[in-house]
Motif scaffolding. Structure first.
Motif, PDB file in Angstrom:
ATOM      1  N   UNK A   1      -9.742   9.418  13.826  1.00  0.00           N
ATOM      2  CA  UNK A   1      -9.651   8.012  13.436  1.00  0.00           C
ATOM      3  C   UNK A   1     -11.002   7.366  13.675  1.00  0.00           C
ATOM      4  N   UNK A   2     -11.630   6.855  12.633  1.00  0.00           N
ATOM      5  CA  UNK A   2     -12.938   6.213  12.770  1.00  0.00           C
ATOM      6  C   UNK A   2     -12.746   4.815  13.353  1.00  0.00           C
ATOM      7  N   UNK A   3     -13.453   4.545  14.445  1.00  0.00           N
ATOM      8  CA  UNK A   3     -13.363   3.254  15.131  1.00  0.00           C
ATOM      9  C   UNK A   3     -14.529   2.345  14.737  1.00  0.00           C
TER      10      UNK A   3
ATOM     11  N   UNK B   1     -11.511  -1.568  15.326  1.00  0.00           N
ATOM     12  CA  UNK B   1     -10.075  -1.536  15.099  1.00  0.00           C
ATOM     13  C   UNK B   1      -9.318  -1.262  16.403  1.00  0.00           C
ATOM     14  N   UNK B   2      -9.951  -0.528  17.305  1.00  0.00           N
ATOM     15  CA  UNK B   2      -9.394  -0.287  18.634  1.00  0.00           C
ATOM     16  C   UNK B   2     -10.558  -0.019  19.580  1.00  0.00           C
ATOM     17  N   UNK B   3     -10.380  -0.343  20.843  1.00  0.00           N
ATOM     18  CA  UNK B   3     -11.462  -0.161  21.802  1.00  0.00           C
ATOM     19  C   UNK B   3     -11.747   1.320  22.009  1.00  0.00           C
ATOM     20  N   UNK B   4     -13.029   1.689  22.102  1.00  0.00           N
ATOM     21  CA  UNK B   4     -13.353   3.088  22.402  1.00  0.00           C
ATOM     22  C   UNK B   4     -12.769   3.482  23.755  1.00  0.00           C
ATOM     23  N   UNK B   5     -12.573   4.767  23.932  1.00  0.00           N
ATOM     24  CA  UNK B   5     -12.029   5.286  25.179  1.00  0.00           C
ATOM     25  C   UNK B   5     -12.797   6.548  25.559  1.00  0.00           C
ATOM     26  N   UNK B   6     -12.724   6.896  26.825  1.00  0.00           N
ATOM     27  CA  UNK B   6     -13.333   8.133  27.292  1.00  0.00           C
ATOM     28  C   UNK B   6     -12.747   9.279  26.480  1.00  0.00           C
TER      29      UNK B   6
END
Length: 135
Positions: free
Chosen positions: A46-48, A89-94
């Motif tokens: 999913x591209x953020x 679209x959504x916050x990046x995550x580790x």
């Protein structure tokens, strides 16, 4: 506009000028396993975020050799800065992946990094993401 807001606007404009790479930040999907064929089925990522960034090694990045399965891997730490006002679209995550897709330095194109941390600040000039090269 306050003096602080004017200084931040100038700093954010200057930071944007330093963003010479183009990156794609994506979240890998969960791979599946096809029991009938005995093969892994890679899931689409999913591209953020896709856009300008500044990718630079951190000052303390000396490269640390670690064992990963049966291979030796050298970890190098980078700071990836994207424009401060970036919306995603959504916050990046580790564990998310950053791919350098374009750069004036051709050696950086195809560099793959893995997100290890995020930094937030209302007085920052860019949104900084800590990542590592696991090659």
């Amino acid at each position: 506009m306050s003096v602080l807001e004017a200084a931040l606007a100038a700093g954010r404009a200057a930071a944007l000028e330093l963003m010479r790479e183009t990156v794609s930040l994506s979240r890998p999907g969960d791979d599946g396993f096809n029991w009938d064929t005995g093969t892994d089925t890679p899931a689409a990522a999913t591209v953020i975020y896709t856009g300008p960034a500044r990718v630079k090694p951190t000052a303390q990045s000396r490269g640390e050799e670690v064992d990963a399965g049966e291979a030796n891997v050298t970890l190098r730490e980078y700071t990836v800065s994207v424009p401060w006002g970036t919306t995603v679209s959504q916050l990046p995550a580790v564990g998310d992946r950053i791919d350098v897709t374009a750069s004036p330095d051709a050696r950086m194109v195809s560099l793959r990094l893995w997100v290890t941390g995020l930094q937030y600040s209302s007085t920052a000039t860019a949104w900084r993401i800590t990542a590592e090269d696991r090659s």
